[in-house]
Design an enzyme around this catalytic site. Sequence first.
Site, short mmCIF file in Angstrom:
data_model
loop_
_atom_site.label_atom_id
_atom_site.label_comp_id
_atom_site.label_asym_id
_atom_site.label_seq_id
_atom_site.Cartn_x
_atom_site.Cartn_y
_atom_site.Cartn_z
N TYR A 117 -84.85 12.35 -74.91
CA TYR A 117 -85.22 12.17 -73.50
C TYR A 117 -85.31 10.69 -73.08
CZ TYR A 117 -86.19 17.04 -74.00
OH TYR A 117 -86.05 18.38 -74.25
N ASP A 157 -82.88 8.28 -72.67
CA ASP A 157 -81.90 7.79 -71.68
C ASP A 157 -82.30 8.26 -70.28
OD1 ASP A 157 -79.99 6.99 -73.87
OD2 ASP A 157 -80.01 9.15 -74.18
N TYR A 209 -90.37 12.14 -84.08
CA TYR A 209 -89.25 12.87 -84.66
C TYR A 209 -89.76 13.56 -85.94
CZ TYR A 209 -87.04 9.37 -81.70
OH TYR A 209 -86.72 8.56 -80.64
N GLN A 230 -93.55 13.28 -66.58
CA GLN A 230 -93.82 11.91 -67.02
C GLN A 230 -95.19 11.40 -66.57
OE1 GLN A 230 -90.42 9.60 -65.69
NE2 GLN A 230 -89.70 9.37 -67.80
N GLU A 289 -88.24 4.90 -76.96
CA GLU A 289 -88.34 3.71 -76.11
C GLU A 289 -89.37 3.88 -74.99
OE1 GLU A 289 -84.68 1.76 -75.23
OE2 GLU A 289 -85.35 1.11 -73.26
N SER A 320 -91.70 6.38 -74.20
CA SER A 320 -93.08 6.75 -74.54
C SER A 320 -93.76 5.59 -75.28
CB SER A 320 -93.12 8.03 -75.38
OG SER A 320 -92.39 7.88 -76.57
O1 TRH Z 1 -86.89 11.18 -76.46
P1 TRH Z 1 -86.86 9.91 -77.18
O2 TRH Z 1 -86.81 10.00 -78.63
O3 TRH Z 1 -85.67 9.05 -76.67
C1 TRH Z 1 -84.84 8.27 -77.51
C2 TRH Z 1 -85.04 6.82 -77.36
O4 TRH Z 1 -85.03 6.41 -76.02
C3 TRH Z 1 -83.99 6.07 -78.14
O5 TRH Z 1 -84.12 4.70 -77.96
C4 TRH Z 1 -82.63 6.52 -77.67
O6 TRH Z 1 -81.66 5.88 -78.35
C5 TRH Z 1 -82.53 8.00 -77.86
O7 TRH Z 1 -83.55 8.65 -77.13
C6 TRH Z 1 -81.21 8.51 -77.39
O8 TRH Z 1 -88.17 9.05 -76.81
P2 TRH Z 1 -88.59 8.28 -75.48
O9 TRH Z 1 -87.73 7.10 -75.23
O10 TRH Z 1 -90.01 8.04 -75.60
O11 TRH Z 1 -88.35 9.32 -74.30
C7 TRH Z 1 -89.15 10.44 -74.12
C8 TRH Z 1 -89.39 10.66 -72.63
O12 TRH Z 1 -90.03 11.92 -72.45
C9 TRH Z 1 -90.28 9.62 -72.00
O13 TRH Z 1 -89.81 9.31 -70.70
C10 TRH Z 1 -91.62 10.30 -71.89
C11 TRH Z 1 -91.18 11.72 -71.64
N1 TRH Z 1 -92.16 12.76 -71.94
C12 TRH Z 1 -92.61 13.55 -70.91
O14 TRH Z 1 -92.23 13.32 -69.74
N2 TRH Z 1 -93.46 14.57 -71.20
C13 TRH Z 1 -93.91 14.83 -72.44
O15 TRH Z 1 -94.71 15.78 -72.62
C14 TRH Z 1 -93.47 13.99 -73.49
C15 TRH Z 1 -93.97 14.23 -74.89
C16 TRH Z 1 -92.59 12.98 -73.22
#
Ligand code: TRH
Length: 377
Positions: free
Chosen positions: A15, A17, A193, A255, A273, A275
């Site tokens: 999530y 990107d 993860y 979010q 990134e 979170s």
């Molecule tokens: O989902 P991610 O692991 O995303 C990753 C990274 O961005 C990484 O750098 C990239 O290369 C890869 O994706 C493709 O973790 P991230 O970045 O924290 O994104 C999660 C999103 O989900 C963030 O905007 C927060 C949101 N979120 C919610 O909206 N509700 C929820 O309950 C949770 C747990 C997260």
Amino acid sequence: MRVTWDIFCSVVDNYGDIGVTWRLARQLAAEHDVAVRLWLDDLGAFVRLCPQADRQAAQQWRQGVEVRQWPVPWQSVPSADVVIEAFACELPGAYVAAMAARPQKVLWLNLEYLSAEDWVEGCHGLPSLQSNGLQKFFFFPGFTAGSGGLLRERELLARRRAFQADPRARADFLQGLGVTPIAGARLVSLFAYENRALASWLAALAADTRVTQLLVPEGRILADLQAWLGCAALVAGDRQRRGQLHVQVLPFVEQDQYDHLLWSCDFNAVRGEDSFVRAQWAGRPLLWHIYGQEEDAHWDKLEAFLALYTQGLSPVARAALEGLWRAWNAGEAMGESWQAVLQEWPELAEHAERWCLQRASQADLAMALVEFYQNWL
Ligand code: TRH
């Protein structure tokens, strides 16, 4: 006429990107009075972050943003004044041709992934000449003044502080998620993860003298959690108890609600990134599960961040935090490093707030983008 921005996002996985581009698009529209179109190739991922969205719609308006399904094959549209390709996603050839053919010049930016590495400042804002004569600029988010900054909405910290100062607001929010805080318990959120280290951390929490209430939004870590608990498939709403550890699975929330969850907890395990950045704005100690890259390239990123983040910590607090983060990311036993972190808790908690305030003294990413455009004109 409002300045027009096109943001292109191709969802690789997870999530991050979509999370970053959706947040950026909303902030640009809300705070900078620009017209934003967000082009997404995966509306399914978008619906997770914005449940009101229509996963079939070619075009929809959400929170001030025009959200467009990235059509394949591409259907010609005039180019915007500012074009962001997020994380080096490839723009449609016909769109790039439209940029080149446009009488008014177009600012073309590649928004890169977040990194605390030294080279970021040297590369931030550099142009690269494309074969069609256009220039593309590399825009690097980051933690230092020479970078493009971090996503942070204008009122974010004021809202966060007001929330954290209001126990009623916290209790109401948690209740809305079906969480009843246990008096005296440490509240921890877990977003990560798959991770072999989880079992040792949970064992340490279960054996602790203080109760821990662990809140786990649905996601990739559930299988490891389930394996340690030895229970059937976990779903939102499930609760389990082992010793001093109380586990509750939460739904994946929007979010803004996720921000409130981070603000509510004493400690947040986050990943990727977006979170990761949000947990920093929560002003509370955190644990980062970095997104794994080929040839272990992510370790340089992790160490670069640790080197920056731990500045100003006592050697013992620094060693405790580094030990925990390294164990978590290496999938190694966490018991000892968790104890070390507990020992240094007051200092780490104070440091988290200080770090947050220091970062907030820099321009945020959306503001930096707008200023970059104005300077380029
Ligand atoms: O989902 P991610 O692991 O995303 C990753 C990274 O961005 C990484 O750098 C990239 O290369 C890869 O994706 C493709 O973790 P991230 O970045 O924290 O994104 C999660 C999103 O989900 C963030 O905007 C927060 C949101 N979120 C919610 O909206 N509700 C929820 O309950 C949770 C747990 C997260």
